[in-house]
Design an enzyme around this catalytic site. Sequence first.
Site, short mmCIF file in Angstrom:
data_model
loop_
_atom_site.label_atom_id
_atom_site.label_comp_id
_atom_site.label_asym_id
_atom_site.label_seq_id
_atom_site.Cartn_x
_atom_site.Cartn_y
_atom_site.Cartn_z
N GLU A 73 9.50 -0.65 3.86
CA GLU A 73 9.94 -1.65 2.86
C GLU A 73 10.36 -2.97 3.48
OE1 GLU A 73 10.75 1.57 2.75
OE2 GLU A 73 10.92 2.28 0.69
N ALA A 79 6.18 3.25 -3.39
CA ALA A 79 6.11 2.71 -4.74
C ALA A 79 4.90 1.79 -4.83
CB ALA A 79 7.38 1.94 -5.05
N GLY A 90 9.01 4.85 -1.00
CA GLY A 90 9.38 5.71 -2.12
C GLY A 90 8.75 7.09 -2.04
N GLU A 139 11.02 8.89 0.29
CA GLU A 139 12.29 9.12 -0.43
C GLU A 139 12.15 10.29 -1.42
OE1 GLU A 139 12.40 4.83 -1.40
OE2 GLU A 139 14.56 5.03 -1.07
N1 CAA Z 1 1.12 0.33 -3.59
C1 CAA Z 1 -0.03 -0.02 -4.16
N2 CAA Z 1 -1.24 0.26 -3.62
C2 CAA Z 1 -1.28 0.89 -2.45
C3 CAA Z 1 -0.10 1.29 -1.79
C4 CAA Z 1 1.14 0.98 -2.42
N3 CAA Z 1 2.31 1.35 -1.89
N4 CAA Z 1 -0.44 1.89 -0.64
C5 CAA Z 1 -1.79 1.90 -0.60
N5 CAA Z 1 -2.30 1.29 -1.67
C6 CAA Z 1 -3.69 1.09 -2.02
C7 CAA Z 1 -4.31 -0.06 -1.23
O1 CAA Z 1 -4.00 -1.29 -1.83
C8 CAA Z 1 -5.76 0.30 -1.29
O2 CAA Z 1 -6.25 -0.06 -2.55
P1 CAA Z 1 -7.72 -0.79 -2.70
O3 CAA Z 1 -8.69 0.26 -2.18
O4 CAA Z 1 -7.86 -1.05 -4.16
O5 CAA Z 1 -7.66 -1.99 -1.84
C9 CAA Z 1 -5.78 1.81 -1.24
O6 CAA Z 1 -4.47 2.22 -1.63
C10 CAA Z 1 -6.05 2.35 0.15
O7 CAA Z 1 -5.11 1.75 1.03
P2 CAA Z 1 -5.56 0.93 2.34
O8 CAA Z 1 -6.94 0.39 2.19
O9 CAA Z 1 -4.48 -0.04 2.66
O10 CAA Z 1 -5.60 2.13 3.39
P3 CAA Z 1 -5.29 2.06 4.97
O11 CAA Z 1 -5.61 3.41 5.47
O12 CAA Z 1 -5.93 0.89 5.59
O13 CAA Z 1 -3.70 1.81 5.05
C11 CAA Z 1 -1.40 2.23 4.53
C12 CAA Z 1 -2.83 2.79 4.57
C13 CAA Z 1 -0.90 1.92 5.94
C14 CAA Z 1 -0.53 3.30 3.88
C15 CAA Z 1 -1.39 0.91 3.68
O14 CAA Z 1 -2.05 1.15 2.45
C16 CAA Z 1 0.00 0.44 3.35
O15 CAA Z 1 0.64 -0.19 4.21
N6 CAA Z 1 0.49 0.70 2.13
C17 CAA Z 1 1.80 0.24 1.70
C18 CAA Z 1 2.91 1.10 2.28
C19 CAA Z 1 4.26 0.57 1.86
O16 CAA Z 1 4.65 -0.54 2.17
N7 CAA Z 1 5.06 1.43 1.13
C20 CAA Z 1 6.37 1.05 0.63
C21 CAA Z 1 6.25 0.53 -0.77
S1 CAA Z 1 7.77 -0.18 -1.37
C22 CAA Z 1 8.70 1.13 -1.87
O17 CAA Z 1 8.32 2.28 -1.74
C23 CAA Z 1 10.03 0.76 -2.51
C24 CAA Z 1 10.96 1.86 -2.73
O18 CAA Z 1 11.81 2.18 -1.89
C25 CAA Z 1 10.99 2.59 -4.01
#
Ligand code: CAA
Length: 254
Positions: free
Chosen positions: A130, A64, A107, A110
Amino acid sequence: MSYENIIIRKENNIATVSLNRPKSLNALNSELVAELDRAFDELSADSETRVVVITGEKNFAAGADITNMVELTPEEARDFAFSDTYDKIANCPKPVIAAIEGFALGGGMELALSCDFRIAAPNAKMGFPEITLGIFPGAGGTQRLPRLVGLPKAKRLIFTGAIIRGEEALACGLVDGLADNPLEETMSFALELAAKPAVALKLAKECINLAADADIKTGIAYEASNWARLFATSDQKEGMRAFIEKRKPEFAGK
Ligand code: CAA
């Protein structure tokens, strides 16, 4: 119908839904999920579509969209949840397959769990991070994951936020196929399913989905009723006549 956050392609009775927010690794915002919801209404009703594939170029979805969630109140979080759409996908009357490359997290994973099958690249990175954000999976993850991988493994993945790759995901049942080119492999599986009798697939899916929830007596009664309904389909007549006439059946999907 027009979409901005997903792309839908239709070919050979297969609809491919590609998540299309590549700059944020296909992070799922409300707009994208609302489009998925509309797309599944459309595809469920589309008689030309027999199988649906969900995918994303380079990445499936990194979860998400966190930028949309930081300041949510509990009430707003309830509205932000994707569960209704994911339930709609899980109950789509057609087979739905997730083709996973790159990240499938939170998400995003999921979403894949709400599909009937998951085919991933060996180096795909999958999990439920998460917990590292102070929350837990809120789009069906705590319910669908244990049904697939068992309680201890589900707790381990959700409690630790560990990200796992292809072989481990395959071994625990998180995915059910690995392929260097998951979309290609998925399309060939989808083609195979598209040639099967559509009503039998739909009613079998209803019964199998129920098996995860209902007691066996209820499930078997439901099965008996759905099974009997198939004898009103032309595909049942075609399938059995083709067997007797020693030829390949040609199913019309009716
Ligand atoms: N939400 C918003 N933006 C996201 C995102 C997310 N879940 N995942 C990645 N992005 C964005 C980053 O912010 C980044 O944007 P900018 O270029 O503007 O800075 C872009 O995508 C590229 O990401 P990274 O630079 O971080 O890329 P990376 O290769 O270094 O890392 C990653 C990749 C490990 C996936 C890292 O982006 C990350 O940890 N993302 C979040 C993953 C996460 O926590 N997901 C769970 C979300 S909560 C959820 O899903 C709730 C639910 O159950 C419904």
